[in-house]
Design a protein around this motif. Structure first.
Motif, short mmCIF file in Angstrom:
data_model
loop_
_atom_site.label_atom_id
_atom_site.label_comp_id
_atom_site.label_asym_id
_atom_site.label_seq_id
_atom_site.Cartn_x
_atom_site.Cartn_y
_atom_site.Cartn_z
N PRO A 1 0.60 -1.60 0.08
CA PRO A 1 -0.19 0.08 0.22
C PRO A 1 1.12 1.10 -0.13
CG PRO A 1 -0.86 -1.76 1.83
CD PRO A 1 0.43 -2.06 1.40
N ALA A 2 1.89 1.47 0.86
CA ALA A 2 2.99 2.63 0.57
C ALA A 2 3.23 2.95 -0.76
CB ALA A 2 3.76 2.33 1.71
N GLU B 1 -8.07 6.66 0.02
CA GLU B 1 -6.91 5.81 0.21
C GLU B 1 -8.01 5.00 0.98
OE1 GLU B 1 -2.69 4.61 0.57
OE2 GLU B 1 -3.31 5.89 2.16
N ALA B 2 -8.18 5.31 1.93
CA ALA B 2 -9.01 4.48 3.35
C ALA B 2 -10.21 4.18 2.30
CB ALA B 2 -9.55 4.97 4.97
N VAL C 1 1.05 3.71 6.07
CA VAL C 1 -0.34 3.78 5.55
C VAL C 1 -0.82 3.74 7.01
CG1 VAL C 1 -1.78 3.40 3.77
CG2 VAL C 1 0.09 2.51 3.24
N LYS C 2 -1.49 4.70 7.13
CA LYS C 2 -2.86 4.96 8.20
C LYS C 2 -3.98 4.36 8.27
CE LYS C 2 -4.19 8.97 11.82
NZ LYS C 2 -3.70 9.88 12.37
N PRO D 1 -6.22 0.59 11.85
CA PRO D 1 -7.62 0.00 12.10
C PRO D 1 -7.94 -1.00 11.44
CG PRO D 1 -8.22 2.00 10.83
CD PRO D 1 -6.31 1.90 11.40
N LEU D 2 -7.73 -1.55 10.54
CA LEU D 2 -8.14 -3.11 9.93
C LEU D 2 -6.26 -4.06 10.99
CD1 LEU D 2 -7.56 -1.74 6.20
CD2 LEU D 2 -9.47 -2.07 7.73
N VAL D 3 -5.39 -3.67 10.71
CA VAL D 3 -4.52 -4.74 11.49
C VAL D 3 -4.76 -4.95 13.16
CG1 VAL D 3 -2.47 -4.45 12.10
CG2 VAL D 3 -2.29 -4.25 10.07
#
Length: 203
Positions: A39-40, A65-66, A126-127, A131-133
């Motif tokens: 993603p980065a 992106e989110a 990648v912020k 939350p997914l992790v």
């Protein structure tokens, strides 16, 4: 229904199908690029190019992106779900149950290692991934707590069993043991020894 109404309904249906197909192409392109580059290192322009759409079309479906990361994660997770708890929950012996759960997760990591490697490599960059992790971490913690509870231990013993199992279930632990040449059976057997050590220490 009149002919005019039928034609209008047909056009709306065809348009919806076209939009759904475009969305699928974008998500598929995102998954491919994320697994290859991460993603980065995947700009929105690269996703648009791989999907064969304009950037305007891309942003019409995914405004940021989110949004595209969420869709990508949902799609990939549906194709690669974590092992079902039914694989081990019916096993009465807690040590055998834990070994079965570990083996199932280790086989899972073996089949999906590239995406997990990329995800954990890029999570600090990648912020929207964070939350997914965090959801994955919560899931693994829940599995560890459930497996530890089956030992019917209390206090410090329960805590140490839970910590050991949570560490053992982590992708990073799987990768470390994988790099040292242990197969799934060997990994699970090693963790079983860790757990036995905790239990014997407090026997």
């Amino acid at each position: 229904m009149t002919k005019r109404t039928k034609k209008r309904a047909y056009r709306l249906s065809a348009r919806a199908e076209s939009q759904a197909e475009t969305r699928r192409r974008i998500v598929d392109a995102t998954v491919e690029l994320h697994e290859k580059l991460g993603p980065a290192h995947t700009p929105m322009s690269a996703i648009a190019e791989r999907a064969g759409v304009t950037r305007l079309t891309l942003y019409r479906h995914f405004p940021d992106e989110a949004a595209i990361l969420a869709a990508c994660t949902s799609h990939w997770s549906a194709l690669h779900p974590f092992p079902a708890a039914a694989l081990w929950e019916g096993i009465a012996d807690p040590a055998t149950r834990a070994a079965a759960a570990l083996a199932a997760h280790y086989d899972y990591y073996a089949g999906t290692r590239r995406m997990w490697f990329i995800t954990y490599r890029d999570v600090g960059l990648v912020k929207p991934i964070q939350p997914l992790v965090a959801q994955v971490d919560a899931y693994l913690t829940g599995v560890a707590e459930s497996l530890a509870a089956a030992f019917r231990a209390k206090g410090n013993v329960l805590r140490q069993l839970t910590v050991t199992l949570r560490h053992a279930l982590a992708y990073a632990t799987w990768l470390s043991l994988e790099e040292r040449g242990l197969d799934t059976r060997g990994k699970a057997a090693l963790v079983s020894q860790w757990l036995e050590g905790v239990r014997n220490k407090h026997a």
